[in-house]
Design an enzyme around this catalytic site. Structure first.
Site, mmCIF file in Angstrom:
data_model
loop_
_atom_site.group_PDB
_atom_site.id
_atom_site.type_symbol
_atom_site.label_atom_id
_atom_site.label_comp_id
_atom_site.label_asym_id
_atom_site.label_seq_id
_atom_site.Cartn_x
_atom_site.Cartn_y
_atom_site.Cartn_z
ATOM 1 N N THR A 120 0.721 -1.353 -0.043
ATOM 2 C CA THR A 120 -0.090 -0.166 0.062
ATOM 3 C C THR A 120 0.848 1.204 0.002
ATOM 4 O O THR A 120 1.977 1.312 0.401
ATOM 5 C CB THR A 120 -1.007 0.033 1.256
ATOM 6 O OG1 THR A 120 -0.112 0.102 2.619
ATOM 7 C CG2 THR A 120 -1.734 -1.160 1.404
ATOM 8 N N ASP A 121 0.218 2.251 -0.219
ATOM 9 C CA ASP A 121 0.891 3.529 -0.364
ATOM 10 C C ASP A 121 0.015 4.638 -0.363
ATOM 11 O O ASP A 121 -1.030 4.720 -0.961
ATOM 12 C CB ASP A 121 1.562 3.908 -1.914
ATOM 13 C CG ASP A 121 2.434 5.099 -1.770
ATOM 14 O OD1 ASP A 121 3.036 5.578 -0.632
ATOM 15 O OD2 ASP A 121 2.477 5.526 -2.947
ATOM 16 N N LYS A 122 0.211 5.468 0.628
ATOM 17 C CA LYS A 122 -0.625 6.722 0.935
ATOM 18 C C LYS A 122 -0.573 7.792 0.000
ATOM 19 O O LYS A 122 -1.449 8.383 -0.275
ATOM 20 C CB LYS A 122 -0.938 6.990 2.559
ATOM 21 C CG LYS A 122 -0.891 5.873 3.494
ATOM 22 C CD LYS A 122 -2.437 5.704 3.850
ATOM 23 C CE LYS A 122 -2.796 6.595 4.881
ATOM 24 N NZ LYS A 122 -4.268 6.424 5.213
ATOM 25 N N THR A 123 0.655 8.247 0.098
ATOM 26 C CA THR A 123 1.033 9.413 -0.900
ATOM 27 C C THR A 123 2.059 9.324 -1.562
ATOM 28 O O THR A 123 3.012 8.430 -1.201
ATOM 29 C CB THR A 123 1.205 10.656 0.028
ATOM 30 O OG1 THR A 123 2.251 10.287 0.764
ATOM 31 C CG2 THR A 123 -0.083 10.942 0.821
ATOM 32 N N THR A 172 2.892 8.246 -4.839
ATOM 33 C CA THR A 172 2.759 7.468 -6.250
ATOM 34 C C THR A 172 2.272 8.275 -7.383
ATOM 35 O O THR A 172 2.610 8.515 -8.086
ATOM 36 C CB THR A 172 2.096 6.109 -6.068
ATOM 37 O OG1 THR A 172 2.643 5.367 -5.137
ATOM 38 C CG2 THR A 172 2.169 5.397 -7.311
#
Length: 147
Positions: free
Chosen positions: A111-114, A116
């Site tokens: 997962t990546d919150k910010t 990308t």
């Protein structure tokens, strides 16, 4: 905007078959072929032994109908619903019931919150290795090391 473009792309995706739906399709195809084959064999044997066409055809339809697994759909639905309920207790919500099987067979979720979408690059901040969370550092050449 970029967000609108991504929303349009995700809205036009065709749903891929899950492993469970592929297995169910394979099972149904096998049962159908088996039932029709056995029905035709009984039809031929009945005609060869002197039965009327109506009786032989009744055997054919009866054998095909008897091989339909009536409890398959309710059993699958109950199993997937119970699994989805267990996932809900772990704060996991699913839109499609078939996704339970796919999510259950997943071993890694990234997962990546910010970053990308805004910076167009993805970076690793933490690693899960050996049942522990480790901080990740990046070398000048791009290699990732555990701190």
């Amino acid at each position: 905007t970029m967000m609108g473009h991504i929303a349009q792309l995700t809205g036009t995706l065709d749903g891929e078959k899950t492993p469970l739906s592929s297995e169910i399709n394979h099972f149904v195809t096998f049962i159908t072929a088996f039932a029709v084959t056995i029905g035709v064999i009984f039809f031929v044997v009945a005609m060869a032994t002197g039965s009327t066409f109506t009786n032989s055809f009744s055997y054919l339809i009866g054998i095909i109908a008897a091989n339909v697994p009536e409890g398959l759909l309710p059993t699958l639905t109950v199993c997937l619903t119970l699994t989805a309920h267990r996932l809900k207790s772990k704060n996991c919500l699913l839109q499609k019931l078939e996704a339970v099987e796919t999510l259950g067979s997943t071993s890694v979720i990234c997962t990546d919150k910010t970053g990308t979408l805004t910076e167009n690059k993805m970076s690793v901040a933490h690693l899960w290795y050996g049942r522990q969370i480790h901080d990740a550092t990046r070398a000048d050449n791009g290699d990732i090391f555990m701190a």
